[in-house]
Design an enzyme around this catalytic site. Structure first.
Site, mmCIF file in Angstrom:
data_model
loop_
_atom_site.group_PDB
_atom_site.id
_atom_site.type_symbol
_atom_site.label_atom_id
_atom_site.label_comp_id
_atom_site.label_asym_id
_atom_site.label_seq_id
_atom_site.Cartn_x
_atom_site.Cartn_y
_atom_site.Cartn_z
ATOM 1 N N GLN A 95 -13.440 14.915 36.922
ATOM 2 C CA GLN A 95 -13.384 13.581 36.323
ATOM 3 C C GLN A 95 -12.007 13.222 35.808
ATOM 4 O O GLN A 95 -11.098 14.058 35.766
ATOM 5 C CB GLN A 95 -14.405 13.499 35.192
ATOM 6 C CG GLN A 95 -14.305 14.647 34.195
ATOM 7 C CD GLN A 95 -15.483 14.628 33.218
ATOM 8 O OE1 GLN A 95 -15.321 14.203 32.086
ATOM 9 N NE2 GLN A 95 -16.636 15.061 33.661
ATOM 10 N N HIS A 97 -10.119 10.087 32.925
ATOM 11 C CA HIS A 97 -10.344 8.997 31.974
ATOM 12 C C HIS A 97 -9.231 7.956 32.078
ATOM 13 O O HIS A 97 -8.086 8.295 32.355
ATOM 14 C CB HIS A 97 -10.378 9.528 30.541
ATOM 15 C CG HIS A 97 -11.364 10.620 30.338
ATOM 16 N ND1 HIS A 97 -12.719 10.450 30.488
ATOM 17 C CD2 HIS A 97 -11.198 11.928 30.003
ATOM 18 C CE1 HIS A 97 -13.332 11.595 30.257
ATOM 19 N NE2 HIS A 97 -12.439 12.516 29.960
ATOM 20 N N GLU A 115 -7.769 13.370 25.316
ATOM 21 C CA GLU A 115 -8.583 14.423 24.704
ATOM 22 C C GLU A 115 -7.852 15.744 24.774
ATOM 23 O O GLU A 115 -6.907 15.902 25.557
ATOM 24 C CB GLU A 115 -9.945 14.533 25.398
ATOM 25 C CG GLU A 115 -9.868 15.010 26.836
ATOM 26 C CD GLU A 115 -11.198 14.849 27.581
ATOM 27 O OE1 GLU A 115 -11.942 13.893 27.293
ATOM 28 O OE2 GLU A 115 -11.470 15.681 28.456
ATOM 29 N N HIS A 172 -9.673 16.532 35.574
ATOM 30 C CA HIS A 172 -10.075 17.718 34.818
ATOM 31 C C HIS A 172 -11.553 18.010 34.979
ATOM 32 O O HIS A 172 -12.339 17.113 35.288
ATOM 33 C CB HIS A 172 -9.723 17.573 33.338
ATOM 34 C CG HIS A 172 -10.407 16.431 32.658
ATOM 35 N ND1 HIS A 172 -10.009 15.134 32.817
ATOM 36 C CD2 HIS A 172 -11.473 16.382 31.821
ATOM 37 C CE1 HIS A 172 -10.777 14.336 32.102
ATOM 38 N NE2 HIS A 172 -11.688 15.068 31.484
ATOM 39 N N ARG A 192 -16.095 9.773 37.431
ATOM 40 C CA ARG A 192 -16.351 10.975 38.229
ATOM 41 C C ARG A 192 -15.762 10.788 39.607
ATOM 42 O O ARG A 192 -16.107 9.835 40.305
ATOM 43 C CB ARG A 192 -17.861 11.177 38.383
ATOM 44 C CG ARG A 192 -18.438 12.053 37.321
ATOM 45 C CD ARG A 192 -19.922 12.313 37.609
ATOM 46 N NE ARG A 192 -20.639 12.008 36.396
ATOM 47 C CZ ARG A 192 -21.622 11.140 36.304
ATOM 48 N NH1 ARG A 192 -22.075 10.504 37.351
ATOM 49 N NH2 ARG A 192 -22.175 10.918 35.134
HETATM 50 ZN ZN ZN Z 1 -12.847 14.486 29.755
#
Ligand code: ZN
Length: 313
Positions: A95, A97, A115, A172, A192
């Site tokens: 995935q 972001h 993150e 990641h 995804r």
């Molecule tokens: Zn993530």
């Protein structure tokens, strides 16, 4: 001022396990519980205050009605961070972001998602997917369209204590057998790109190939990895700086006997990861999450325990 202890919110997932109960003693809803949202005011999992004069209120209520607790970031529309513990029993999909700008336009004004992961534990031989091998955006698009996954995906070994920063646009995935603490922007937007061609209920899970190709950065820079550094060490304990980026700063503290710290004018998220002891006289143990209000003053940790703390940027 008092410390704000929170009730975690649990998320059942196809890839989750039972370690949130086995390791942390949480009362989880099932043996496929993937996430414990320990500190969150996100609408998909808004923590309740567990005790004290604010007990029973949502963290989002405090953010709206008790600005004095949160310091200089309190003027933002949303509580900016989200702290989770993740138990991956099976592999997560590959995935990526979006950043704030892309999410604002394409995801209804949501925050983007930056993150970072502190690896709490993993099984021997476990790997993690961070980045890809395409040399530029054109090759990235071609490898995805032609499903050249084994050439595209960059996989590295992982062990307990490792730390990773996942910027928006970084491909990641966590593999099965990994337990970690994630500190992230308060966002639930994930694209995804590949799900190992798995079926759930007889169907492949929805992919977001176009959005993924829009946001994946190429090439990936393996040298940009954060380098945690011990910044204070003594018989009473040690403090490690994990990262300071544009959205948060994160540290880990390992207390041997007693640790005092003034966290200053920002509010501070604290997650107890190991051991037990007391914080300003209140008993705490691993798995507890709390917020130290902005301007709280010196906070005293006693006992043998480890915690990660984060502040917004
Ligand atoms: Zn993530």
């Amino acid at each position: 001022m008092e410390l704000i202890f929170l009730e975690p919110v649990f998320k059942e997932t196809v890839w989750g396990g039972n370690k949130l109960r086995e390791v942390f003693g949480y009362d989880i809803p099932s043996d496929h519980t993937g996430e414990c949202w320990g500190i969150s005011a996100h609408k998909n999992g808004d923590c309740l205050v567990a005790s004290g004069t604010l007990a029973g209120q949502h963290l989002s209520d405090l953010w709206r009605e008790h600005k004095e607790l949160f310091g200089p970031t309190a003027d933002r529309a949303e509580f900016p961070l989200l702290v989770k513990i993740i138990d991956a029993k099976a592999d997560l999909s590959i995935q990526v972001h979006p950043d704030d700008a892309y999410a604002a336009v394409h995801e209804n004004g949501s925050l983007g998602k930056m993150e970072c992961w502190y690896i709490l534990d993993c099984e021997p031989g476990t790997t993690i997917v961070i980045g890809h091998h395409a040399k530029d955006a054109q090759e990235m698009r071609r490898m995805i369209q032609e499903k050249q996954w084994s050439r595209f995906i960059r996989e590295v070994p992982v062990k307990k204590g490792d730390f990773f920063q996942i910027d928006p646009g970084c491909v990641h995935a966590i593999k099965g057998g990994t337990l970690l603490l994630e500190t992230q922007q308060s966002s639930d937007i994930t694209y995804r790109v590949y799900d190992y061609d798995r079926l759930s209920d007889g169907k492949p899970r929805q992919l977001h190939v176009k959005q993924s190709m829009d946001v994946i950065k190429a090439p990936f820079d393996p040298g940009a990895r954060p380098k945690p550094q011990v910044v204070k060490e003594g018989p009473e304990g040690s403090k490690t700086h994990l990262i300071t980026c544009s959205r948060y700063a994160c540290f880990k503290v390992d207390v041997n006997t007693c640790w005092e710290e003034d966290f200053g004018g920002d509010f501070t998220n604290v997650s107890i990861l190991e051991g037990e002891g007391r914080v300003d006289g209140i008993s705490v143990k691993m798995g507890q999450h709390f917020i130290i209000p902005a301007g709280y003053g010196t906070c005293q940790f006693e006992g043998k325990l480890s915690f990660i703390f984060s502040q917004p940027r």
